[in-house]
Design a protein around this motif. Structure first.
Motif, mmCIF file in Angstrom:
data_model
loop_
_atom_site.group_PDB
_atom_site.id
_atom_site.type_symbol
_atom_site.label_atom_id
_atom_site.label_comp_id
_atom_site.label_asym_id
_atom_site.label_seq_id
_atom_site.Cartn_x
_atom_site.Cartn_y
_atom_site.Cartn_z
ATOM 1 N N GLY A 1 36.593 62.782 17.521
ATOM 2 C CA GLY A 1 37.913 62.750 17.167
ATOM 3 C C GLY A 1 38.621 61.705 17.946
ATOM 4 O O GLY A 1 39.429 60.884 17.127
ATOM 5 N N ALA A 2 38.169 61.604 19.201
ATOM 6 C CA ALA A 2 38.792 60.442 19.995
ATOM 7 C C ALA A 2 38.750 59.140 19.513
ATOM 8 O O ALA A 2 39.426 58.094 19.218
ATOM 9 N N ARG A 3 37.403 58.949 18.953
ATOM 10 C CA ARG A 3 37.017 57.676 18.714
ATOM 11 C C ARG A 3 37.753 57.256 17.139
ATOM 12 O O ARG A 3 38.040 56.166 16.881
ATOM 13 N N VAL A 4 37.951 58.245 16.408
ATOM 14 C CA VAL A 4 38.575 58.094 15.006
ATOM 15 C C VAL A 4 39.908 57.817 15.298
ATOM 16 O O VAL A 4 40.530 56.932 14.762
ATOM 17 N N VAL A 5 40.472 58.589 16.053
ATOM 18 C CA VAL A 5 42.015 58.230 16.514
ATOM 19 C C VAL A 5 42.256 56.649 17.097
ATOM 20 O O VAL A 5 43.106 55.996 16.722
ATOM 21 N N GLY A 6 41.494 56.477 18.058
ATOM 22 C CA GLY A 6 41.416 55.119 18.529
ATOM 23 C C GLY A 6 41.119 54.049 17.407
ATOM 24 O O GLY A 6 41.867 52.953 17.457
ATOM 25 N N GLU A 7 40.182 54.222 16.710
ATOM 26 C CA GLU A 7 39.916 53.137 15.506
ATOM 27 C C GLU A 7 41.327 53.223 14.521
ATOM 28 O O GLU A 7 41.639 51.934 14.368
ATOM 29 N N ALA A 8 41.711 54.115 14.301
ATOM 30 C CA ALA A 8 42.859 54.156 13.453
ATOM 31 C C ALA A 8 43.918 53.573 13.856
ATOM 32 O O ALA A 8 44.650 52.837 13.406
ATOM 33 N N ALA A 9 44.219 54.007 15.433
ATOM 34 C CA ALA A 9 45.496 53.186 16.095
ATOM 35 C C ALA A 9 45.351 51.796 16.004
ATOM 36 O O ALA A 9 46.089 50.845 16.105
ATOM 37 N N ALA A 10 43.799 51.349 16.412
ATOM 38 C CA ALA A 10 43.535 49.705 16.630
ATOM 39 C C ALA A 10 44.185 49.205 15.244
ATOM 40 O O ALA A 10 44.652 47.971 15.382
ATOM 41 N N LEU A 11 43.796 49.864 14.127
ATOM 42 C CA LEU A 11 44.201 48.962 12.769
ATOM 43 C C LEU A 11 45.685 48.977 12.716
ATOM 44 O O LEU A 11 45.930 47.907 11.925
ATOM 45 N N GLY A 12 46.518 49.831 13.393
ATOM 46 C CA GLY A 12 47.751 49.610 13.420
ATOM 47 C C GLY A 12 48.476 48.897 14.300
ATOM 48 O O GLY A 12 49.910 49.142 14.485
ATOM 49 N N ALA A 13 47.724 48.524 15.193
ATOM 50 C CA ALA A 13 48.276 47.721 16.631
ATOM 51 C C ALA A 13 49.234 46.656 16.172
ATOM 52 O O ALA A 13 48.870 45.936 15.288
ATOM 53 N N ASP A 14 50.210 46.465 16.813
ATOM 54 C CA ASP A 14 51.036 45.260 16.333
ATOM 55 C C ASP A 14 50.807 44.017 17.255
ATOM 56 O O ASP A 14 51.431 43.093 17.278
ATOM 57 N N GLY A 15 49.765 44.143 18.223
ATOM 58 C CA GLY A 15 49.300 43.124 19.147
ATOM 59 C C GLY A 15 50.372 42.909 20.598
ATOM 60 O O GLY A 15 49.907 41.920 21.355
ATOM 61 N N VAL A 16 51.142 43.857 20.821
ATOM 62 C CA VAL A 16 52.121 43.760 22.173
ATOM 63 C C VAL A 16 51.374 44.258 23.025
ATOM 64 O O VAL A 16 50.809 45.560 22.871
ATOM 65 N N SER A 17 51.091 43.867 24.183
ATOM 66 C CA SER A 17 50.437 44.464 25.395
ATOM 67 C C SER A 17 51.000 45.577 25.720
ATOM 68 O O SER A 17 52.221 45.815 25.931
ATOM 69 N N VAL A 18 50.166 46.554 26.391
ATOM 70 C CA VAL A 18 50.704 47.763 27.113
ATOM 71 C C VAL A 18 51.613 47.324 28.051
ATOM 72 O O VAL A 18 52.650 47.988 28.335
ATOM 73 N N ASP A 19 51.312 46.210 28.846
ATOM 74 C CA ASP A 19 51.868 45.769 29.874
ATOM 75 C C ASP A 19 53.625 45.350 29.678
ATOM 76 O O ASP A 19 54.263 45.100 30.701
ATOM 77 N N GLU A 20 53.798 45.062 28.254
ATOM 78 C CA GLU A 20 55.198 44.752 28.214
ATOM 79 C C GLU A 20 56.276 45.871 28.137
ATOM 80 O O GLU A 20 57.222 45.585 28.349
ATOM 81 N N ASP A 21 55.778 47.023 28.210
ATOM 82 C CA ASP A 21 56.595 47.953 28.240
ATOM 83 C C ASP A 21 56.376 48.629 29.777
ATOM 84 O O ASP A 21 55.437 48.916 30.296
ATOM 85 N N PRO A 22 57.764 48.824 30.209
ATOM 86 C CA PRO A 22 57.647 49.380 31.871
ATOM 87 C C PRO A 22 57.116 50.540 32.000
ATOM 88 O O PRO A 22 56.301 50.566 32.775
ATOM 89 N N ALA A 23 57.030 51.658 30.990
ATOM 90 C CA ALA A 23 56.137 52.733 31.066
ATOM 91 C C ALA A 23 54.690 52.569 30.809
ATOM 92 O O ALA A 23 53.914 53.048 31.858
ATOM 93 N N GLY A 24 54.281 51.577 30.170
ATOM 94 C CA GLY A 24 53.024 51.335 29.843
ATOM 95 C C GLY A 24 52.252 50.625 31.076
ATOM 96 O O GLY A 24 51.376 50.775 31.499
#
Length: 413
Positions: A60-83
């Motif tokens: 399940g974690a693998r599927v969710v990760g792959e699905a999220a990767a398909l919709g990623a906007d390319g912005v680094s997690v580091d760009e967000d203060p919480a991230g």
């Protein structure tokens, strides 16, 4: 992120299975041979059930990760203060695992300006530091922190956000602040080696000739600075070039003799391994990063951890690393007690680091040679207050203003 979630969910299921099995084994052992047939059936069913859950959660974690990767906007997690904060905590808690299993989330040793990495190239450094000088103040944060930590409570202390020791040293003494970020979950010696390489390249690429360097480290950052100086041969004829420029180092609440909290966790894990019911909890505690485990005794060199089980009970060997010759070394430590010389101050320290550890006072010949006038104790402050407090800054400034003129002391023959 999906890969880490998969590891976490599968590992958590295994820990629950171990806890269940520990209880069951004790019950079946009490029954004796008569319960053997039931035990076989129980163990088989439990093994299949937990195995199925482990596989399902991992898939399940693998599927969710792959699905999220398909919709990623390319912005680094580091760009967000919480991230950014989440990445720092993740790297501090499990940095060695992250570097091994999810390297895209691992933090490297980098120069940072306004939160962004700056290539160690003359042009990039000049653009990032428009008022560049040849006097550098290099800042190293502590465990689970980033360079943003140096702005701790800035509005309260300075009336506006983002004011740091570096900003004030630039305005008062003409030093150019260099903020670094690194993976605090790696071994301190590994980060020391990375700092050695970075400072070597930084001095070479700096837009103007470097006159001198001040190293300022909070908590683990002070240990990383000492490890880098040691591995670079500071104070010896074969030292790396940048070490000859280090005139001063300042450690702020650094656990030179180790952190009591990590030693307590190590002892607790050893106790938990004795019972099958709690062995899984011991395994969970053992998953903390090697960087945290190095804080047990302030380990600075690879020889003290290579080919060793860091979770084994007892006390392992420890290499005494003296202070780098040819430079001045200072300590600022905090105590929760308002009287920093009282018994309560020795017991509580700054909540995380006791005064003896901050000063490296072993009580024998292996103590660190911090002169009495190079140690400043501040009462009524905690460990995090050392990051950005007017009383701390005034002492740092006083020491740097009082630095002796003339050439740096020569290395011993």
């Amino acid at each position: 992120m999906g890969r880490l979630a998969r590891l976490t969910l599968r590992g958590s299921t295994t820990r629950v299975h171990e806890f269940h099995q520990g209880i069951a084994d004790r019950a079946f052992d009490a029954v004796g041979p008569a319960g053997a047939p039931v035990r076989v059936v129980h163990d088989t069913i439990a093994g299949l059930a937990y195995g199925s859950v482990r596989l399902a959660l991992g898939a399940g974690a693998r599927v969710v990760g792959e699905a999220a990767a398909l919709g990623a906007d390319g912005v680094s997690v580091d760009e967000d203060p919480a991230g950014r904060a989440a990445l720092a905590i993740l790297n501090g808690a499990h940095g060695d695992l992250v570097a091994r299993e999810a390297p895209a989330l691992a933090l490297g040793m980098t120069v940072r300006v306004d939160g962004r990495p700056v290539p160690v190239e003359a042009g990039a450094l000049e653009r990032a530091h428009p008022e560049v000088t040849g006097r550098l103040a290099v800042f190293l944060h502590g465990l689970t922190e980033t360079e943003r930590a140096w702005g701790y409570r800035s509005e309260r202390h300075h009336g506006r956000p983002g004011v740091t020791y570096g900003d004030r040293l630039r305005a008062d003494l003409g030093l150019t602040p260099v903020q670094l970020r690194y993976n605090t979950g790696l071994h301190i010696s590994d980060n020391g080696r990375a700092l050695d390489a970075l400072l070597d390249a930084l001095v070479e690429a700096w837009p103007v000739p470097v006159q001198d360097v001040v190293l300022i480290g909070h908590s683990m950052g002070g240990l990383v600075a000492r490890s880098a100086l040691h591995q670079a041969g500071g104070g010896t004829p074969g030292a790396h070039g940048w070490t000859s420029l280090v005139r001063d180092s300042v450690t702020l609440g650094s656990p030179h003799l180790g952190a009591p909290l990590e030693r307590g966790v190590h002892r607790l894990a050893g106790v938990l391994t004795r019972l099958p019911e709690t062995r899984g909890l011991a395994t969970l505690l053992a998953l903390r990063s090697v960087g945290i485990k190095d804080l047990r005794r302030g380990t600075l060199v690879e020889a003290d951890w290579a080919d060793r089980d860091l979770d084994a009970p007892g006390t392992a060997g420890h290499t005494h690393v003296p202070l780098h010759d040819g430079a001045r070394h200072f300590v600022v430590l905090a105590t929760l007690a308002r009287d920093p010389s009282g018994r309560a101050a020795d017991l509580l320290g700054d909540l995380l680091v006791p005064p003896r550890s901050a000063t490296g006072d072993t009580g024998d010949d292996d103590r660190l040679a911090f002169p009495a006038d190079h140690v400043h104790r501040l009462g009524g402050l905690n460990h995090l207050d050392l990051l950005n407090h007017p009383r701390v800054y005034e002492q740092i400034r006083r020491w740097l203003v009082e630095r002796p003129e003339g050439p740096r002391p020569a290395a011993p023959d």
